[in-house]
Design a protein around this motif. Structure first.
Motif, PDB file in Angstrom:
ATOM      1  N   ARG A   9       9.867   2.337  -4.642  1.00  0.00           N
ATOM      2  CA  ARG A   9       8.646   2.218  -3.830  1.00  0.00           C
ATOM      3  C   ARG A   9       7.808   1.021  -4.258  1.00  0.00           C
ATOM      4  NH1 ARG A   9       6.526   8.381  -2.683  1.00  0.00           N
ATOM      5  NH2 ARG A   9       8.450   9.092  -1.712  1.00  0.00           N
ATOM      6  N   MET A  10       7.734   0.793  -5.569  1.00  0.00           N
ATOM      7  CA  MET A  10       6.995  -0.379  -6.048  1.00  0.00           C
ATOM      8  C   MET A  10       7.632  -1.660  -5.504  1.00  0.00           C
ATOM      9  SD  MET A  10       4.343   0.321  -8.103  1.00  0.00           S
ATOM     10  CE  MET A  10       4.166  -1.075  -9.217  1.00  0.00           C
ATOM     11  N   ALA A  11       8.955  -1.752  -5.569  1.00  0.00           N
ATOM     12  CA  ALA A  11       9.666  -2.944  -5.080  1.00  0.00           C
ATOM     13  C   ALA A  11       9.517  -3.093  -3.578  1.00  0.00           C
ATOM     14  CB  ALA A  11      11.142  -2.875  -5.467  1.00  0.00           C
ATOM     15  N   ASP A  12       9.555  -1.978  -2.861  1.00  0.00           N
ATOM     16  CA  ASP A  12       9.384  -2.038  -1.401  1.00  0.00           C
ATOM     17  C   ASP A  12       8.009  -2.576  -1.033  1.00  0.00           C
ATOM     18  OD1 ASP A  12      11.916  -1.079  -0.887  1.00  0.00           O
ATOM     19  OD2 ASP A  12      11.253   0.983  -0.482  1.00  0.00           O
ATOM     20  N   HIS A  13       6.993  -2.156  -1.774  1.00  0.00           N
ATOM     21  CA  HIS A  13       5.636  -2.586  -1.424  1.00  0.00           C
ATOM     22  C   HIS A  13       5.296  -3.974  -1.955  1.00  0.00           C
ATOM     23  CE1 HIS A  13       1.549  -2.285  -0.108  1.00  0.00           C
ATOM     24  NE2 HIS A  13       1.166  -2.711  -1.304  1.00  0.00           N
ATOM     25  N   ALA A  16      10.560  -7.114  -5.028  1.00  0.00           N
ATOM     26  CA  ALA A  16      11.318  -6.881  -6.259  1.00  0.00           C
ATOM     27  C   ALA A  16      10.862  -7.791  -7.394  1.00  0.00           C
ATOM     28  CB  ALA A  16      12.810  -7.053  -5.997  1.00  0.00           C
ATOM     29  N   ALA A  17      10.547  -9.030  -7.084  1.00  0.00           N
ATOM     30  CA  ALA A  17      10.179  -9.995  -8.126  1.00  0.00           C
ATOM     31  C   ALA A  17       8.779  -9.736  -8.680  1.00  0.00           C
ATOM     32  CB  ALA A  17      10.257 -11.405  -7.576  1.00  0.00           C
ATOM     33  N   TYR A  18       7.869  -9.211  -7.869  1.00  0.00           N
ATOM     34  CA  TYR A  18       6.477  -9.056  -8.290  1.00  0.00           C
ATOM     35  C   TYR A  18       6.143  -7.663  -8.814  1.00  0.00           C
ATOM     36  CZ  TYR A  18       1.375  -9.195  -8.107  1.00  0.00           C
ATOM     37  OH  TYR A  18       0.050  -9.131  -8.430  1.00  0.00           O
ATOM     38  N   ALA A  19       6.918  -6.648  -8.462  1.00  0.00           N
ATOM     39  CA  ALA A  19       6.584  -5.265  -8.813  1.00  0.00           C
ATOM     40  C   ALA A  19       6.398  -5.077 -10.314  1.00  0.00           C
ATOM     41  CB  ALA A  19       7.647  -4.309  -8.279  1.00  0.00           C
ATOM     42  N   ASP A  20       7.319  -5.595 -11.115  1.00  0.00           N
ATOM     43  CA  ASP A  20       7.208  -5.408 -12.566  1.00  0.00           C
ATOM     44  C   ASP A  20       6.033  -6.188 -13.135  1.00  0.00           C
ATOM     45  OD1 ASP A  20       8.325  -4.230 -15.050  1.00  0.00           O
ATOM     46  OD2 ASP A  20       8.528  -6.346 -15.582  1.00  0.00           O
ATOM     47  N   SER A  21       5.805  -7.386 -12.641  1.00  0.00           N
ATOM     48  CA  SER A  21       4.671  -8.184 -13.102  1.00  0.00           C
ATOM     49  C   SER A  21       3.359  -7.460 -12.790  1.00  0.00           C
ATOM     50  CB  SER A  21       4.693  -9.555 -12.436  1.00  0.00           C
ATOM     51  OG  SER A  21       3.560 -10.303 -12.799  1.00  0.00           O
ATOM     52  N   PHE A  22       3.236  -6.952 -11.581  1.00  0.00           N
ATOM     53  CA  PHE A  22       2.054  -6.177 -11.198  1.00  0.00           C
ATOM     54  C   PHE A  22       1.893  -4.985 -12.137  1.00  0.00           C
ATOM     55  CE2 PHE A  22       0.215  -2.536  -9.086  1.00  0.00           C
ATOM     56  CZ  PHE A  22      -0.972  -3.040  -8.592  1.00  0.00           C
ATOM     57  N   ALA A  23       2.994  -4.267 -12.377  1.00  0.00           N
ATOM     58  CA  ALA A  23       2.964  -3.059 -13.199  1.00  0.00           C
ATOM     59  C   ALA A  23       2.559  -3.350 -14.644  1.00  0.00           C
ATOM     60  CB  ALA A  23       4.324  -2.371 -13.164  1.00  0.00           C
ATOM     61  N   ARG A  24       2.832  -4.549 -15.123  1.00  0.00           N
ATOM     62  CA  ARG A  24       2.484  -4.906 -16.502  1.00  0.00           C
ATOM     63  C   ARG A  24       1.062  -5.453 -16.627  1.00  0.00           C
ATOM     64  NH1 ARG A  24       6.676  -4.442 -19.676  1.00  0.00           N
ATOM     65  NH2 ARG A  24       8.751  -4.607 -18.802  1.00  0.00           N
ATOM     66  N   ASP A  25       0.567  -6.082 -15.585  1.00  0.00           N
ATOM     67  CA  ASP A  25      -0.672  -6.852 -15.706  1.00  0.00           C
ATOM     68  C   ASP A  25      -1.901  -6.254 -15.026  1.00  0.00           C
ATOM     69  OD1 ASP A  25       0.788  -8.736 -17.119  1.00  0.00           O
ATOM     70  OD2 ASP A  25       1.227  -9.920 -15.332  1.00  0.00           O
ATOM     71  N   HIS A  26      -1.705  -5.456 -13.992  1.00  0.00           N
ATOM     72  CA  HIS A  26      -2.850  -4.985 -13.192  1.00  0.00           C
ATOM     73  C   HIS A  26      -3.403  -3.680 -13.759  1.00  0.00           C
ATOM     74  CE1 HIS A  26      -5.232  -5.242  -9.521  1.00  0.00           C
ATOM     75  NE2 HIS A  26      -5.199  -3.922  -9.533  1.00  0.00           N
ATOM     76  N   VAL A  27      -4.614  -3.732 -14.287  1.00  0.00           N
ATOM     77  CA  VAL A  27      -5.286  -2.549 -14.832  1.00  0.00           C
ATOM     78  C   VAL A  27      -6.037  -1.870 -13.693  1.00  0.00           C
ATOM     79  CG1 VAL A  27      -7.056  -1.761 -16.450  1.00  0.00           C
ATOM     80  CG2 VAL A  27      -5.499  -3.606 -17.101  1.00  0.00           C
ATOM     81  N   MET A  28      -5.865  -0.554 -13.585  1.00  0.00           N
ATOM     82  CA  MET A  28      -6.481   0.190 -12.479  1.00  0.00           C
ATOM     83  C   MET A  28      -7.332   1.337 -13.004  1.00  0.00           C
ATOM     84  SD  MET A  28      -3.253   0.312  -9.880  1.00  0.00           S
ATOM     85  CE  MET A  28      -1.990   0.010 -11.106  1.00  0.00           C
ATOM     86  N   GLY A  58      -4.685   0.374  -1.567  1.00  0.00           N
ATOM     87  CA  GLY A  58      -4.842   0.650  -0.139  1.00  0.00           C
ATOM     88  C   GLY A  58      -3.525   0.746   0.602  1.00  0.00           C
ATOM     89  N   ILE A  59      -2.539   1.312  -0.043  1.00  0.00           N
ATOM     90  CA  ILE A  59      -1.223   1.464   0.604  1.00  0.00           C
ATOM     91  C   ILE A  59      -1.355   2.500   1.703  1.00  0.00           C
ATOM     92  CG2 ILE A  59       1.166   2.219   0.241  1.00  0.00           C
ATOM     93  CD1 ILE A  59       0.948   1.002  -2.589  1.00  0.00           C
ATOM     94  N   PRO A  60      -0.886   2.199   2.903  1.00  0.00           N
ATOM     95  CA  PRO A  60      -1.040   3.108   4.029  1.00  0.00           C
ATOM     96  C   PRO A  60      -0.383   4.463   3.789  1.00  0.00           C
ATOM     97  CG  PRO A  60       0.051   1.066   4.711  1.00  0.00           C
ATOM     98  CD  PRO A  60      -0.150   0.996   3.242  1.00  0.00           C
ATOM     99  N   PRO A  61      -0.958   5.518   4.349  1.00  0.00           N
ATOM    100  CA  PRO A  61      -0.418   6.880   4.142  1.00  0.00           C
ATOM    101  C   PRO A  61       1.056   7.039   4.464  1.00  0.00           C
ATOM    102  CG  PRO A  61      -2.542   6.986   5.251  1.00  0.00           C
ATOM    103  CD  PRO A  61      -2.163   5.532   5.175  1.00  0.00           C
ATOM    104  N   GLU A  62       1.561   6.330   5.455  1.00  0.00           N
ATOM    105  CA  GLU A  62       2.975   6.479   5.818  1.00  0.00           C
ATOM    106  C   GLU A  62       3.927   5.932   4.754  1.00  0.00           C
ATOM    107  OE1 GLU A  62       1.444   2.730   7.819  1.00  0.00           O
ATOM    108  OE2 GLU A  62       0.771   4.801   7.730  1.00  0.00           O
ATOM    109  N   LYS A  63       3.411   5.150   3.816  1.00  0.00           N
ATOM    110  CA  LYS A  63       4.254   4.618   2.723  1.00  0.00           C
ATOM    111  C   LYS A  63       4.053   5.367   1.415  1.00  0.00           C
ATOM    112  CE  LYS A  63       5.347   0.122   4.235  1.00  0.00           C
ATOM    113  NZ  LYS A  63       5.929  -1.062   3.713  1.00  0.00           N
ATOM    114  N   ARG A  64       3.183   6.352   1.447  1.00  0.00           N
ATOM    115  CA  ARG A  64       2.888   7.114   0.222  1.00  0.00           C
ATOM    116  C   ARG A  64       3.910   8.181   0.083  1.00  0.00           C
ATOM    117  NH1 ARG A  64      -3.690   7.452   0.016  1.00  0.00           N
ATOM    118  NH2 ARG A  64      -3.997   5.249   0.425  1.00  0.00           N
TER     119      ARG A  64
END
Length: 64
Positions: A9-13, A16-28, A58-64
């Motif tokens: 799901r992370m890669a789909d949204h 593939a190249a950015y999902a891991d970088s986002f997961a390592r760097d973005h504090v929520m 803000g991922i749309p409900p249909e992708k959750r």
């Protein structure tokens, strides 16, 4: 939710190249001031991390 589904799901949204970088760097705030990797390492369930990402980004409900 299994981790493989979570990462798919992370890669789909984010792509593939950015999902891991986002997961390592973005504090929520939705993850208690953690990144995705930190939340998973702290023992959060993948489904709860995904829900936090969805709210934060803000991922749309249909992708959750």
């Amino acid at each position: 939710m299994r981790l493989t589904i979570f990462w798919e799901r992370m890669a789909d949204h984010f792509g593939a190249a950015y999902a891991d970088s986002f997961a390592r760097d973005h504090v929520m705030a939705e993850l208690g001031g953690r990144t995705v990797h930190e939340a998973l390492e702290a023992g959060w369930e993948a489904k709860d991390v995904w829900r936090g990402v969805c709210v934060a980004m803000g991922i749309p409900p249909e992708k959750r």
